[in-house]
Structure formats: C-alpha cells, structure tokens
Design an enzyme around this catalytic site. Structure first.
Site, PDB file in Angstrom:
ATOM      1  N   LYS A  52       0.839  -1.207   0.000  1.00  0.00           N
ATOM      2  CA  LYS A  52       0.000   0.000   0.000  1.00  0.00           C
ATOM      3  C   LYS A  52       0.872   1.254   0.000  1.00  0.00           C
ATOM      4  O   LYS A  52       0.586   2.225  -0.694  1.00  0.00           O
ATOM      5  CB  LYS A  52      -0.954  -0.025   1.208  1.00  0.00           C
ATOM      6  CG  LYS A  52      -2.042  -1.087   1.063  1.00  0.00           C
ATOM      7  CD  LYS A  52      -2.797  -1.356   2.354  1.00  0.00           C
ATOM      8  CE  LYS A  52      -3.744  -2.546   2.162  1.00  0.00           C
ATOM      9  NZ  LYS A  52      -4.419  -2.960   3.407  1.00  0.00           N
ATOM     10  N   GLN A  96      -5.034  -1.535   9.582  1.00  0.00           N
ATOM     11  CA  GLN A  96      -4.768  -2.871   9.021  1.00  0.00           C
ATOM     12  C   GLN A  96      -5.316  -3.944   9.961  1.00  0.00           C
ATOM     13  O   GLN A  96      -4.977  -3.966  11.147  1.00  0.00           O
ATOM     14  CB  GLN A  96      -3.251  -3.042   8.799  1.00  0.00           C
ATOM     15  CG  GLN A  96      -2.861  -4.333   8.115  1.00  0.00           C
ATOM     16  CD  GLN A  96      -3.373  -4.447   6.670  1.00  0.00           C
ATOM     17  OE1 GLN A  96      -3.319  -3.482   5.912  1.00  0.00           O
ATOM     18  NE2 GLN A  96      -3.876  -5.610   6.317  1.00  0.00           N
ATOM     19  N   ASP A 119     -11.577   1.984   3.789  1.00  0.00           N
ATOM     20  CA  ASP A 119     -11.741   0.530   3.720  1.00  0.00           C
ATOM     21  C   ASP A 119     -13.214   0.148   3.601  1.00  0.00           C
ATOM     22  O   ASP A 119     -13.532  -1.011   3.341  1.00  0.00           O
ATOM     23  CB  ASP A 119     -11.143  -0.129   4.976  1.00  0.00           C
ATOM     24  CG  ASP A 119      -9.819  -0.809   4.678  1.00  0.00           C
ATOM     25  OD1 ASP A 119      -9.551  -1.093   3.496  1.00  0.00           O
ATOM     26  OD2 ASP A 119      -9.055  -1.058   5.637  1.00  0.00           O
TER      27      ASP A 119
END
Ligand code: NAD
Length: 284
Positions: A52, A96, A119
């Site tokens: 990322k 994460q 997300d």
C-alpha cells in the site's frame, strides 16, 4: 470446440488505474492524504502495508504511517483516530486488520469518520452499500467487481456464488453482485454441498483461504472465476482454485498472484481520491 480461457490480468488493470490516478493527482491542487495504522508484527499485515505504501508513493498520495506494538492500548488508537478525523491533510484512514484480541475492532472501525473510511468497513458505509446508495466500498470487493466488469459480461439475472462470508470480502462482494441484480448465493464453512451451488454458477467468487477448494468437477464450462484466496504453499503463493484444471473450463479466470491482490491496492488508492473529492470544503 476447445474452450478459450481469458486470464483476467489484475496487475495490468491495476497498473492502468494507478497511472490514471497519478495523472489526476498531479493536476490536483490538493493531494489526497492517507493514514495507515499497523499494530503488531504479523508478516502478512506488514507485507500488505508495504504494498500500500509503495503504491501510494507511486501515484503521489500523501501518506502517514503509524506503527504500534502488539500490546498497544485501545484508547491510544482511539485518540489517534480522533486526531486523524480532524486532520485536514488526511482524507482516508486505514487500520490494518486483524487487530490483536484485546482490541475490539468494531469500536476502532466505528471511530473512523465514515467520510474517511477508505476501507468501507464502518457500519454507515456498510449500510449505504446495502441500500444501494453511494458509499466508500471495501477495496477487495470493489476490485473484484472491476475484474468482472472487464469481462464485459452483463451480470443481470446471472447466477453468482460467493464462497466465504467475511465482512471484508465475501459479504460486501455478495452485496455488490446483488446490486447488479445477479442471483446471489453465499456459502460458508457449514455449507452442506458446495458443488451443488458452484456447478450451476455463471460467476464464482472465492475468498476462503484454502488451496484447491474449487476443483474442475465443481464448475461448469464458461464460468467466470474470481479467486481472492491467498495461500502460501511451500515457497509459492496460490489461491483457493485448482487453477491449472479449472482454467481449462472457465471463460475468464484470475491468476494468483496477479489477479485480485493488485486490484485491492488500486481500489484503496481510488477510494482515498474519492474521499478527498467529497471532503468538506474541497475545491477543484
Ligand atoms: P475469513 O477467514 O474472515 O473468512 C473465511 C470465510 O470462508 C468464512 O466465511 C468461512 O465460513 C468460509 N469458509 C471456510 N471454509 C469454507 C469451506 N470449506 N467452504 C465454504 N466456505 C468456507 O477470511 P477473509 O478475510 O475473507 O479472507 C479470505 C481469503 O481471501 C484469505 O485467503 C485471504 O488471505 C484472502 N484475501 C485476499 C485479499 C486480496 O486483496 N487478494 C484481501 C482480503 C483477503
């Protein structure tokens, strides 16, 4: 006539998306800003974060990374998220997953401003997606839908089977397929006879984490197969599909690696761009 299978090149499509974003960001007065939060030392999480970061740098995103030890307190993360919610340079916040067990991930995810939830895991965004309104959409399911769109096949009325029912991949993918008016079945670990469902499917999306879960005898000819699984077998990375044999029957299939994975990263960057464009006070 022999079946001609087309391999869905996620790496190539993702590269095009990154190049387009790079050009848009270069022309933009504001740079989209992404904050990434990593807890602990899980090697897979570390690898995803590195992908990322690398992709963010490539497209010219402004990036802030926060790393914590495994035993970080929940309130430390909450405080950081509150700060990032107010930070005008940051348009997207990503935590994460998985988080360590002592942290309630739903509390953390709900703390993120839904407008910065790149997300798409905040219940507000999950709800908007369910009722078919514009929302920040989880990156892997969004990438899966782009791969299916690249086939040019119209999903309306098609039989789609999603294998795996997680909040991150399976459920949102099923919702997106439903929004495209496919007839959707979602299988989980208790599904009695997976083959009964997969044999009639026009589209199969698998996100489980078990190599060779989907074999050639489970699919019909001409199926579209999207394999989100990531499994380490020896020193190779494979998906959940017996690629060698299923690809002989499928009309379209994603490879692993090089299919869903790179699309996930590209969709995260795209979501950050979109979050910036919709942010309060944003001007062209
Ligand atoms: P998860 O463990 O949260 O969920 C797995 C799901 O599979 C569960 O719903 C479970 O009930 C179901 N399942 C387990 N065994 C099954 C079986 N035999 N038949 C049918 N369903 C079964 O996993 P997740 O986070 O959704 O990830 C799934 C896979 O996708 C993993 O391999 C993960 O590494 C991969 N993944 C890839 C990306 C990417 O960008 N390519 C992103 C996220 C996850």
């Amino acid at each position: 006539m022999e079946n001609v299978t087309k391999i869905l090149n996620g790496s190539g499509i993702a590269q095009d998306i990154r190049m387009e974003l790079r050009a848009k960001i270069a022309d933009s007065r504001t740079k989209p800003g992404l904050a990434v939060i990593l807890v602990g030392h899980d090697p897979a999480s570390r690898m995803y974060i590195d992908f990322k970061k690398q992709a963010s740098q490539e497209v010219g995103l402004y990036l802030e990374t926060y790393e914590f030890e495994e035993d970080v307190k929940q309130k430390t993360l909450v405080k950081l998220i509150d700060k990032l919610n107010k930070n005008r340079k940051i348009h997207g916040i990503l935590v994460q997953l998985p988080l360590p067990e002592h942290i309630e991930d739903i509390d953390i995810l709900q703390r993120i401003d839904p407008a910065k939830d790149v997300d798409g895991f905040h219940p507000t965004n999950v709800g908007l997606l369910a009722v078919g309104y514009p929302a920040l959409t989880p990156a892997t399911p969004k990438g899966i839908m782009r791969l299916i769109a690249s086939t040019g096949v119209d999903l309306r009325g098609k039989d789609a089977v999603v294998i795996g029912a997680s909040n991150i991949v399976g459920k949102p993918t099923a919702q997106l397929l439903l929004n495209e008016r496919a007839t959707v079945t979602i299988a989980n670990s208790l599904t009695r006879d997976l083959r009964v469902h997969t044999r009639k499917a026009d589209v199969i999306v698998v996100a489980v984490g078990k190599p060779n879960l989907i074999t050639a005898d489970m699919v019909k000819e001409g199926v579209i197969v999207i394999d989100a699984g990531i499994n380490k077998v020896g020193d190779r990375v494979v998906g959940d599909v017996d690629y060698e044999n299923v690809s002989k029957l499928a009309a379209f299939i994603t490879p692993v690696p090089g299919g869903v994975g790179p699309m996930t990263v590209a969709m995260l960057l795209e979501n950050t761009w979109e979050a910036m464009r919709h942010s309060k006070g944003h001007q062209e």
